[in-house]
Design a protein around this motif. Structure first.
Motif, PDB file in Angstrom:
ATOM      1  N   GLY A  26       0.780  -1.229   0.000  1.00  0.00           N
ATOM      2  CA  GLY A  26       0.000   0.000   0.000  1.00  0.00           C
ATOM      3  C   GLY A  26       0.810   1.276   0.000  1.00  0.00           C
ATOM      4  N   VAL A  27       1.512   1.537   1.085  1.00  0.00           N
ATOM      5  CA  VAL A  27       2.219   2.809   1.229  1.00  0.00           C
ATOM      6  C   VAL A  27       3.334   2.967   0.196  1.00  0.00           C
ATOM      7  CG1 VAL A  27       3.620   4.218   2.790  1.00  0.00           C
ATOM      8  CG2 VAL A  27       1.556   3.083   3.644  1.00  0.00           C
ATOM      9  N   PRO A  28       4.187   1.952  -0.049  1.00  0.00           N
ATOM     10  CA  PRO A  28       5.235   2.147  -1.065  1.00  0.00           C
ATOM     11  C   PRO A  28       4.692   2.510  -2.443  1.00  0.00           C
ATOM     12  CG  PRO A  28       5.730   0.231   0.283  1.00  0.00           C
ATOM     13  CD  PRO A  28       4.334   0.659   0.649  1.00  0.00           C
ATOM     14  N   SER A  29       3.598   1.880  -2.849  1.00  0.00           N
ATOM     15  CA  SER A  29       3.037   2.189  -4.167  1.00  0.00           C
ATOM     16  C   SER A  29       2.482   3.602  -4.212  1.00  0.00           C
ATOM     17  CB  SER A  29       1.939   1.179  -4.531  1.00  0.00           C
ATOM     18  OG  SER A  29       0.863   1.244  -3.611  1.00  0.00           O
ATOM     19  N   LEU A  82      -8.079   1.756   3.148  1.00  0.00           N
ATOM     20  CA  LEU A  82      -7.109   2.321   2.217  1.00  0.00           C
ATOM     21  C   LEU A  82      -7.391   3.794   1.965  1.00  0.00           C
ATOM     22  CD1 LEU A  82      -6.727  -0.639  -0.325  1.00  0.00           C
ATOM     23  CD2 LEU A  82      -5.533  -0.221   1.836  1.00  0.00           C
ATOM     24  N   HIS A  83      -8.663   4.162   2.004  1.00  0.00           N
ATOM     25  CA  HIS A  83      -9.034   5.576   1.910  1.00  0.00           C
ATOM     26  C   HIS A  83      -8.493   6.342   3.107  1.00  0.00           C
ATOM     27  CE1 HIS A  83     -11.872   8.956   2.741  1.00  0.00           C
ATOM     28  NE2 HIS A  83     -11.699   9.169   1.455  1.00  0.00           N
ATOM     29  N   GLY A  84      -8.602   5.752   4.302  1.00  0.00           N
ATOM     30  CA  GLY A  84      -8.099   6.406   5.501  1.00  0.00           C
ATOM     31  C   GLY A  84      -6.602   6.642   5.459  1.00  0.00           C
ATOM     32  N   LEU A  85      -5.866   5.761   4.787  1.00  0.00           N
ATOM     33  CA  LEU A  85      -4.419   5.930   4.645  1.00  0.00           C
ATOM     34  C   LEU A  85      -4.057   6.931   3.562  1.00  0.00           C
ATOM     35  CD1 LEU A  85      -3.037   2.299   4.987  1.00  0.00           C
ATOM     36  CD2 LEU A  85      -2.431   4.254   6.422  1.00  0.00           C
ATOM     37  N   GLY A  86      -5.055   7.345   2.773  1.00  0.00           N
ATOM     38  CA  GLY A  86      -4.781   8.322   1.720  1.00  0.00           C
ATOM     39  C   GLY A  86      -4.139   7.720   0.491  1.00  0.00           C
ATOM     40  N   LEU A  87      -4.382   6.436   0.208  1.00  0.00           N
ATOM     41  CA  LEU A  87      -3.762   5.793  -0.948  1.00  0.00           C
ATOM     42  C   LEU A  87      -4.477   6.245  -2.228  1.00  0.00           C
ATOM     43  CD1 LEU A  87      -3.118   2.196   0.415  1.00  0.00           C
ATOM     44  CD2 LEU A  87      -1.810   4.299   0.738  1.00  0.00           C
ATOM     45  N   SER A  88      -3.706   6.847  -3.125  1.00  0.00           N
ATOM     46  CA  SER A  88      -4.296   7.606  -4.241  1.00  0.00           C
ATOM     47  C   SER A  88      -4.542   6.741  -5.471  1.00  0.00           C
ATOM     48  CB  SER A  88      -3.399   8.790  -4.596  1.00  0.00           C
ATOM     49  OG  SER A  88      -2.085   8.366  -4.923  1.00  0.00           O
ATOM     50  N   ARG A 375       2.389   6.058   7.967  1.00  0.00           N
ATOM     51  CA  ARG A 375       3.073   6.180   6.680  1.00  0.00           C
ATOM     52  C   ARG A 375       4.551   6.512   6.887  1.00  0.00           C
ATOM     53  NH1 ARG A 375      -0.475   7.558   1.867  1.00  0.00           N
ATOM     54  NH2 ARG A 375       1.513   8.338   1.050  1.00  0.00           N
ATOM     55  N   TYR A 376       4.836   7.383   7.855  1.00  0.00           N
ATOM     56  CA  TYR A 376       6.225   7.748   8.119  1.00  0.00           C
ATOM     57  C   TYR A 376       7.010   6.537   8.601  1.00  0.00           C
ATOM     58  CZ  TYR A 376      10.364   9.959  10.030  1.00  0.00           C
ATOM     59  OH  TYR A 376      11.672  10.288  10.292  1.00  0.00           O
ATOM     60  N   PHE A 377       6.451   5.795   9.537  1.00  0.00           N
ATOM     61  CA  PHE A 377       7.158   4.624  10.063  1.00  0.00           C
ATOM     62  C   PHE A 377       7.452   3.628   8.946  1.00  0.00           C
ATOM     63  CE2 PHE A 377       7.724   0.450  11.825  1.00  0.00           C
ATOM     64  CZ  PHE A 377       8.502   0.672  12.959  1.00  0.00           C
ATOM     65  N   ILE A 378       6.464   3.359   8.091  1.00  0.00           N
ATOM     66  CA  ILE A 378       6.658   2.401   7.008  1.00  0.00           C
ATOM     67  C   ILE A 378       7.741   2.888   6.053  1.00  0.00           C
ATOM     68  CG2 ILE A 378       5.571   1.407   4.945  1.00  0.00           C
ATOM     69  CD1 ILE A 378       2.951   1.294   6.602  1.00  0.00           C
ATOM     70  N   ALA A 379       7.731   4.194   5.757  1.00  0.00           N
ATOM     71  CA  ALA A 379       8.704   4.737   4.811  1.00  0.00           C
ATOM     72  C   ALA A 379      10.119   4.704   5.368  1.00  0.00           C
ATOM     73  CB  ALA A 379       8.327   6.164   4.425  1.00  0.00           C
ATOM     74  N   VAL A 380      10.278   5.089   6.627  1.00  0.00           N
ATOM     75  CA  VAL A 380      11.620   5.240   7.186  1.00  0.00           C
ATOM     76  C   VAL A 380      12.142   3.955   7.819  1.00  0.00           C
ATOM     77  CG1 VAL A 380      11.073   5.980   9.553  1.00  0.00           C
ATOM     78  CG2 VAL A 380      13.057   6.964   8.366  1.00  0.00           C
ATOM     79  N   ALA A 381      11.249   3.063   8.220  1.00  0.00           N
ATOM     80  CA  ALA A 381      11.696   1.862   8.945  1.00  0.00           C
ATOM     81  C   ALA A 381      11.001   0.594   8.473  1.00  0.00           C
ATOM     82  CB  ALA A 381      11.447   2.043  10.451  1.00  0.00           C
ATOM     83  N   GLY A 382      10.356   0.642   7.323  1.00  0.00           N
ATOM     84  CA  GLY A 382       9.590  -0.497   6.845  1.00  0.00           C
ATOM     85  C   GLY A 382      10.447  -1.560   6.188  1.00  0.00           C
ATOM     86  N   PHE A 514       5.217  11.108   0.965  1.00  0.00           N
ATOM     87  CA  PHE A 514       5.223  10.272   2.164  1.00  0.00           C
ATOM     88  C   PHE A 514       4.125  10.668   3.148  1.00  0.00           C
ATOM     89  CE2 PHE A 514       9.609  10.698   0.627  1.00  0.00           C
ATOM     90  CZ  PHE A 514       9.961   9.377   0.446  1.00  0.00           C
ATOM     91  N   LEU A 515       3.927  11.972   3.320  1.00  0.00           N
ATOM     92  CA  LEU A 515       3.047  12.497   4.367  1.00  0.00           C
ATOM     93  C   LEU A 515       2.003  13.437   3.764  1.00  0.00           C
ATOM     94  CD1 LEU A 515       5.911  13.466   6.872  1.00  0.00           C
ATOM     95  CD2 LEU A 515       4.694  11.276   6.735  1.00  0.00           C
ATOM     96  N   PRO A 516       1.097  12.938   2.928  1.00  0.00           N
ATOM     97  CA  PRO A 516       0.192  13.835   2.204  1.00  0.00           C
ATOM     98  C   PRO A 516      -0.801  14.580   3.080  1.00  0.00           C
ATOM     99  CG  PRO A 516      -0.443  11.549   1.874  1.00  0.00           C
ATOM    100  CD  PRO A 516       0.882  11.528   2.580  1.00  0.00           C
ATOM    101  N   HIS A 517      -1.275  13.949   4.161  1.00  0.00           N
ATOM    102  CA  HIS A 517      -2.252  14.630   5.015  1.00  0.00           C
ATOM    103  C   HIS A 517      -1.624  15.846   5.688  1.00  0.00           C
ATOM    104  CE1 HIS A 517      -3.502  10.374   4.764  1.00  0.00           C
ATOM    105  NE2 HIS A 517      -4.735  10.834   4.789  1.00  0.00           N
ATOM    106  N   SER A 518      -0.455  15.671   6.294  1.00  0.00           N
ATOM    107  CA  SER A 518       0.197  16.798   6.961  1.00  0.00           C
ATOM    108  C   SER A 518       0.750  17.793   5.950  1.00  0.00           C
ATOM    109  CB  SER A 518       1.308  16.303   7.888  1.00  0.00           C
ATOM    110  OG  SER A 518       2.229  15.502   7.196  1.00  0.00           O
ATOM    111  N   ALA A 519       1.119  17.327   4.759  1.00  0.00           N
ATOM    112  CA  ALA A 519       1.624  18.245   3.728  1.00  0.00           C
ATOM    113  C   ALA A 519       0.563  19.263   3.342  1.00  0.00           C
ATOM    114  CB  ALA A 519       2.076  17.466   2.500  1.00  0.00           C
ATOM    115  N   GLN A 520      -0.691  18.823   3.253  1.00  0.00           N
ATOM    116  CA  GLN A 520      -1.763  19.768   2.952  1.00  0.00           C
ATOM    117  C   GLN A 520      -1.899  20.800   4.067  1.00  0.00           C
ATOM    118  OE1 GLN A 520      -3.719  19.865   0.096  1.00  0.00           O
ATOM    119  NE2 GLN A 520      -4.623  21.749   0.907  1.00  0.00           N
TER     120      GLN A 520
END
Length: 598
Positions: A26-29, A82-88, A375-382, A514-520
């Motif tokens: 999910g998150v990597p894609s 998947l919607h809650g995770l913001g997967l586009s 999402r951050y944890f998965i990206a940096v330590a997944g 990586f962090l679309p919710h906080s980026a907005q």
């Protein structure tokens, strides 16, 4: 600009997905797809719920519901998660649509016409106590090749070899432990050996694949065997041949139909877009798809299906195996550019297991914590290239020390000082070497971080983005604009804060995939208006061919940030910011470990 297909593994609709699942597919894609869109590429990100096969039939029987009712329930749960995770996703659909059935049957008939599907009499497993067929995945025993004592009847997860259940040593039913009986039954097989040379040549041309994926895939070619693609089953896609299509006891096997979902979802997306032929820009192996690339995201247990079996189906459909043949009505189709496989995520030192309660489902996680924290944890330590352990202590530490104290602190203090002292983004005055150096670091990040994401090195990419954040925090501490209180120091204070805010804006863009919710949120705190990080939406749609309606994930991703530094406009009003991230109390660790213990 390229047409980029992001083909994301299909979660199985027999239950909610846990964070181990979304760390692999999910998150990597989504990080990759968001970056590629921001960089100007035309992305098509597709997937859906995988809804056929025995596990759903068995579970539905146990619950006293139909397989469709069970699939409906979990399809909706997974879509919401998947919607809650913001997967586009451009389209997240399902394998029970009539469109999917038609595409699967088209590939089946073309493969059979080209001679790559053959009929054989084989041994099928029967439960002595019920008389019902036992599916391969529900038979367990010792692998005859490597000796692994928990091999399945279709594949050994230890050595990766495909198996037939009668090959297992001491086979037993996973349902009730009894020894199955084997009786003759007729089925269709995919002639995989007919593709060994073509797949080998294709793999030899693959560059920049993760070494473990390429090595594993090449090893599989050493002993390819014909593989059954139909099963004694009531739940699945009907076999589209005379004498078979009306049978209720034979269906196309789920592994065959699920991988075709990437193509059927693309065709469904095109049909819903108003241009039914638009899918060809990502799939056609001719002039229409000349700039197309396709990246397939999954966990390592799915490599064989994407690096050997799916290419075999595409080659056979295009008439490009040992037996030749003619392409089907969809034409010659592109093979994957890269299979991007992640390793496994464990939890507190143990494998995820719903039955043993070693699990945290996505929906439960999102009820208590922010999506971007996960999402951050998965990206940096997944588990990008090695199995990785998720611990609550490490999750809390990274959230508090890196997101809150690092990135969140930079956003908060730079905007707070500018809002308090200027009420707006200050104007840039004369720049010092220190100012220039920091701005250069931020600008350089676009090339560095973008290249790493493009090469699927997301851990390194987000680490480089966070280095920009660290440099900006260091700059603010050294320049200490809060000490410049005299009127004559006002221009210099404004310049320091203007530089800091520009780097906040640039770092925010670097972190957006990586962090679309906080980026907005950060974009809006800097006075931005409109959409910075587009989000998916859930739509209830009618089946295009008259079947039942269902929810899909889709979205408009044509707006939003681009992968570049955008100069901030001096004078843009600012107000005191609200915290972007939530600090977690140390007690979270004990609370979550207590939940895990039951």
């Amino acid at each position: 600009m390229s047409h980029v297909l992001a083909a994301v593994a299909w979660p199985y609709a027999n239950g909610p997905r846990h964070i181990g699942h979304v760390s692999g597919f999910g998150v990597p894609s989504d990080v990759f797809s968001r970056y590629m869109r921001m960089a100007g590429h035309d992305v098509l990100m597709v997937s859906g719920t995988d809804e056929h096969g025995t596990p759903i039939q068995v579970q539905a029987d146990a619950e006293g519901v139909t397989p469709r009712e069970l699939a409906d329930r979990y399809n909706r749960v997974i879509v919401e998660d998947l919607h809650g995770l913001g997967l586009s996703y451009d389209l997240f659909t399902r394998t029970t649509t009539r469109n999917h059935y038609a595409v699967v049957q088209e590939l089946f008939t073309a493969l059979e016409r080209n001679g790559y599907i053959v009929k054989r009499t084989t041994l099928g497993a029967i439960s002595p106590s019920t008389g019902r067929t036992l599916p391969d995945r529900y038979i367990e025993g010792t692998c005859p090749i490597c000796g692994y004592d928990s091999a399945r009847g279709d594949q050994c997860d230890n050595c990766g070899n495909q198996l037939d259940p009668e090959q297992l040593i001491n086979p037993r039913s996973k349902i009730n432990g009894e020894t199955p009986e084997f009786v003759e039954t007729e089925h269709f097989f995919l002639d995989l050996p007919a593709f060994a040379e073509a797949i080998g040549n294709w793999l030899d041309q693959r560059e920049n694949w993760r070494p473990n994926v390429l090595k594993f895939s090449r090893n599989l070619l050493d002993d390819l065997q014909p593989r059954a693609i139909t099963r004694d089953l009531e739940w699945g896609v009907p076999i589209p041949l005379d004498g078979w299509r009306d049978r209720t006891d034979k269906r196309i096997y789920v592994w065959f139909d699920a991988v075709i979902g990437y193509l059927s979802a693309s065709i469904e997306w095109a049909r819903r877009s108003g241009d039914p032929e638009a899918w060809r820009q990502w799939w056609a192996a001719d002039a229409q798809g000349k700039d197309a690339v396709g990246y397939y995201f999954m966990g390592k247990d799915n490599i064989v299906f994407h690096s050997v079996i799916w290419p075999a189906l595409l080659l056979g459909y295009s008439g490009e195996g040992d037996k030749g043949g003619e392409p089907g009505e969809l034409g010659r189709l592109n093979l994957p550019t890269e299979v991007v496989s992640s390793e496994f995520l464990t939890m507190e030192g143990r494998k995820f297991s719903s039955s043993r309660r070693v699990v945290i489902y996505v929906r439960d996680f999102l009820e208590r914590y922010d999506a971007d924290a996960l999402r951050y944890f998965i990206a940096v330590a997944g588990p990008e290239s090695n199995d990785t352990d998720f611990t609550w202590a490490e999750f809390v530490r990274r959230n508090n020390d890196e997101l809150v104290a690092g990135w969140g602190n930079l956003v908060n203090r730079s905007i707070s000082m500018a809002a308090k002292n200027f009420g707006a983004i200050p104007a840039l005055g004369e720049l010092t070497p220190e100012d220039e150096a920091l701005l250069a670091v931020a600008r350089a990040g676009f090339a560095t971080v973008g290249e790493l994401i493009g090469k699927h090195r997301q851990k390194a990419a987000i680490s480089e983005a966070m280095k920009v954040v660290a440099e900006a925090n260091k700059y603010l501490s050294e320049q200490a604009p809060w000490k410049l209180k005299a009127e004559e120091d006002k221009p210099r204070q404004g310049t320091i804060l203007a530089v800091a805010l520009q780097v906040v804006s640039d770092a925010n863009t670097l972190l957006t995939p990586f962090l679309p919710h906080s980026a907005q949120k950060v974009f809006e705190l800097l006075g931005g208006q409109g959409v910075h990080a587009p989000m998916p939406r859930i739509e209830e749609v009618d089946d295009l061919d008259g079947g039942p309606s269902y929810p899909v994930l889709t979205g408009d991703y044509t707006t939003g940030a681009r992968w570049e530094s955008v100069p901030l406009v001096a004078g843009t009003p600012l107000s005191a910011p609200k915290p972007v991230f939530r600090k977690l109390e140390p007690s979270v660790v004990d609370e979550e470990l207590a939940r895990l213990a039951g």
